[in-house]
Write a protein that holds these residues in place. Structure first.
Motif, PDB file in Angstrom:
ATOM      1  N   GLU A 117       0.878  -1.165   0.000  1.00 47.51           N
ATOM      2  CA  GLU A 117       0.000   0.000   0.000  1.00 47.51           C
ATOM      3  C   GLU A 117       0.918   1.218   0.000  1.00 47.51           C
ATOM      4  OE1 GLU A 117      -3.695   0.685   1.416  1.00 47.51           O
ATOM      5  OE2 GLU A 117      -3.674  -0.665  -0.327  1.00 47.51           O
ATOM      6  N   ASP A 118       0.725   2.122  -0.916  1.00 50.58           N
ATOM      7  CA  ASP A 118       1.535   3.334  -0.942  1.00 50.58           C
ATOM      8  C   ASP A 118       0.905   4.357   0.002  1.00 50.58           C
ATOM      9  OD1 ASP A 118       3.146   5.434  -1.507  1.00 50.58           O
ATOM     10  OD2 ASP A 118       2.521   5.669  -3.598  1.00 50.58           O
ATOM     11  N   ARG A 119       1.271   4.300   1.269  1.00 51.99           N
ATOM     12  CA  ARG A 119       0.710   5.161   2.315  1.00 51.99           C
ATOM     13  C   ARG A 119      -0.816   5.211   2.278  1.00 51.99           C
ATOM     14  NH1 ARG A 119       5.392   8.593   3.527  1.00 51.99           N
ATOM     15  NH2 ARG A 119       6.963   7.686   2.174  1.00 51.99           N
ATOM     16  N   GLY A 120      -1.391   4.053   2.051  1.00 53.89           N
ATOM     17  CA  GLY A 120      -2.850   3.969   2.063  1.00 53.89           C
ATOM     18  C   GLY A 120      -3.516   4.547   0.819  1.00 53.89           C
TER      19      GLY A 120
END
Ligand code: ATP
Ligand code: MG
Length: 464
Positions: A70-73
């Motif tokens: 996940e890229d920072r959510g």
């Protein structure tokens, strides 16, 4: 404190190894360039979506091997498991395929797959690959294949055979899928869970399964090559006759299906007989439907990827020698601060002419410095101390034959450059190629109007 080690399945490339890699990479690049391919570099991470569509949801890579985060959510991103999808994305995104076709790119890149680490199978590994976008002509297939052949041959590798197959196109494959489903249904309960789920969506994937039970079942499965349509057959014949014309040997292996979902027509592998189970050193083929799959135009294309770790394993198994690492040409051994500054100046001047030189970086005794010079395999040494500075001369010693020549200190740089230019020193040769192209060679070779300026050097000691 606990010692920190590298992440499992990821290898360091240490000095010494790095030289071998550089050699292999140079051969790869040279051959790609001989065929008119240009380098492409794309990011290590891409949107996960790209690989779901560009590698295929029923492949081992997507089902089991991707490093997805996940890229920072914000969204899902994945470490590239291969390079083709990224190259295709870049070609569409930047309109490369709007120019004259075919577009021909090559890459040398790290790839990431969460596999069980073993010989020839890593979690970070490296691929050399080429991609040709925008042609369906059979000679394109043969040309791409010939690059891999030339790289393997140029590296001096033996015992690597080319295996070739055609897996048809979308049209003829649907008929084959019907036959294949029928065959596997009869053995459905013995298939692994992944293959059970592949049965409806993409039964050909089962042929590529690594499970021994599934492989056993595949043994007598119907072959695609027996079902290809007349157009695919004609294309395959075209590829073969072009390979024949180029004197490239191959054998037909109707079992090859390759790991990606979007391969069409030609598929091929180069297989090494010397490295055990992980024996495919290079795999590739046509992917005429891939551009459309990732949202681009219809763009028949093809390529291959070569696993460089497996190439190096093969070279090591065959005892292939790598070109020796060029040692520095000159080691300057200073005694005292004034001499150190003087050696710094001479070394700099030599390096600026493209010749290698080192001097003491530690503050060691002359004896210890000579031991070091011997260890790094330097070709010439010169000791400079107060006596030499006072006399203005020093002894330039040839470490191979032990002969020493008395030389003016302010002539050392010129003399060493003369030796370096006369000999064949890797870095120098590269540099000279550049300079000779510019017509500057004579100027460097006769770099005489550059006498050493010693003014100010002796002040150095006074300041201390
Ligand atoms: P395999 O059947 O060995 O798993 P693959 O079909 O997954 O290979 P490709 O996706 O076609 O392999 O990748 C091309 C080449 O990259 C392979 O032929 C191999 O040389 C190399 N390769 C693939 N996966 C790895 C890995 N995990 N470690 C080292 N090299 C690899
Ligand atoms: Mg694999």
């Amino acid at each position: 404190m606990k010692i920190i080690t590298a992440v499992k399945g990821m290898q360091d490339m240490l000095p010494g190894d790095a030289e071998k890699w550089k050699f292999v990479e140079t051969i790869c690049k040279n051959n790609a360039q001989l065929h008119g391919f240009s380098e492409i570099r794309t990011p290590v991470v891409e949107s996960t979506e790209l690989f779901l569509r560009g590698v295929g949801e029923t492949t081992d890579v997507v089902q089991k091997e991707m490093y997805t985060f996940e890229d920072r959510g914000a969204r899902s991103i994945t470490l590239r498991p291969e390079m083709t999808a990224g190259a295709v994305r870049a070609a569409i995104e930047h309109g490369l395929i709007r120019d004259s076709l075919p577009v021909k790119v090559f890459y040398i890149a790290s790839c990431y797959r969460a596999e069980k680490p073993q010989a020839g199978r890593l979690r970070e590994f490296h691929q050399f690959g080429v991609e040709m976008f925008g042609t369906s002509a059979p000679q394109a297939d043969a040309d791409v294949i010939s690059i891999a052949r030339e790289v393997i041959d140029d590296l001096g590798i033996d015992n690597v055979s080319l295996e070739l197959n055609s897996i048809g196109c979308k049209e003829c494959r649907s008929e084959y899928h019907v036959k294949l489903r029928e065959y596997f249904r009869a053995n459905e309960d013995r298939l692994c869970e992944t293959c059970k789920s592949r049965l409806e969506r993409n039964p050909m994937r089962i042929l590529d399964c690594k499970s021994p039970v599934c492989q056993g079942i595949c043994e007598h499965a119907p072959l695609m090559i027996d079902s290809i349509c007349p157009d695919c057959r004609e294309h395959f014949e075209g590829v073969k006759s072009c390979l024949d014309a180029m004197d490239i040997e191959y054998s037909i292996n109707p079992k090859i299906v390759r790991g990606l979902d979007y391969y069409t027509r030609t598929v091929f592998e180069f297989v090494s007989k010397d490295i055990g189970a992980q024996s495919t050193v290079c795999g590739g083929g046509r992917y005429d439907g891939l551009f459309e799959e990732v949202g681009g135009p219809k763009m028949p294309s093809l390529g291959f990827a070569m696993g460089l770790e497996r190439i190096l394993l093969t070279m090591e198994a065959q005892g292939i020698e790598f070109p020796p690492h060029d040692p520095p040409l000159l080691y300057l051994a200073p005694v005292g601060k004034a001499a150190t500054a003087l050696c710094a100046k001479i070394a700099r001047e030599i390096r600026m002419s493209g010749v290698t030189a080192e001097y003491d970086m530690v503050g060691r005794s002359v004896k210890a410095q000579m031991k070091y010079a011997d260890k790094i395999g330097v070709l010439y040494t010169v000791v400079i101390g107060d006596d030499e500075i006072a006399a203005g001369t020093a002894k330039l010693k040839n470490m191979e034959d032990g002969e020493a020549e008395e030389i003016q200190i302010d002539a050392i740089a010129d003399r060493v450059c003369e030796i370096g230019i006369g000999g064949s020193f890797g870095r120098l040769t590269e540099l000279l190629e550049g300079f000779s192209a510019m017509g500057n060679l004579a100027e460097i070779a006769g770099a005489e109007e550059n006498p050493l300026d010693l003014t100010g050097l002796l002040d150095f000691e006074d300041k201390e």
